[in-house]
Design an enzyme around this catalytic site. Sequence first.
Site: not given
Length: 287
Positions: A49, A148
Amino acid sequence: MGKLLGSSKADAEREFSYSRSEFDAVRRMLYQLTGIRLADSKDSMVYSRLARRIRALRLNSFQEYLSHLQTHNAETEQFINALTTNLTSFFREPHHFDILGRYLQTHKHVKTIWCAASSTGEEPYSIAMVVAETFGRYDVPVQIIASDIDSQVLQKAKAGIYTADRISGLDATRCKQFFYRGKGGKDGLVKVVPELQKMVQFRQLNLLDKKWDLPAPIDIVFCRNVMIYFDKSTQLGILERMVQLMSADGLYVAGHSENFAYATHLVKPAGQTTYTPNLVRGAHGRV
């Protein structure tokens, strides 16, 4: 430099050198920013990532990226977005939505529902569907707040556009009532109907923030499969803050792998991975 992670073959195939000390530095930084603790087994996930960010920034190594993070505050958000996991689906753990429907029918006072890890929107939209079905309309007296930490998934959630396979598990009535199917160049996509979208307010929120911009009391909290990423002291701190915001007979919905048997001073079981507040409160329901 610390010992390289993985096998020699894996190291040879990697574009950037990657040491244990760099992995540990990433873990420390993520914990400081979000409270999330990465397990030793996440080293490959971290590499894959963050390697994307290194390429995007035209840097040459993980060490350069870590230095960049220290001097460029704007990259912090990208760093968090890259490492926070967003696994979700419509009506995931379906028993929770049956419980939600029954709770709404027996607790007519419900005004606010908070989905504390909205990811790409499947969970809060599932909540909204149940609310709309319970009231028999979209114009309901219930506020649904979905938050979030990841700004990118929030943008996807707000758009409400998904591949058609994401709703393949829903019954035909829900598919027809709550989604438009794309045509022409948008074939294979579905979009949440505007009436359902309007029922959900999306906002960015870090559970470690000192202040949460949320109304109180909150009647129902969905915080599923989030606490497992925190250590126990962080879990307790977040849970206590959440419970303090809740109405005295509120409903807390946890994930299937989460158990608060160690936090009986804060919550008490109310069903399958669901809880109610157990704090001592004053005459007005406040802590």
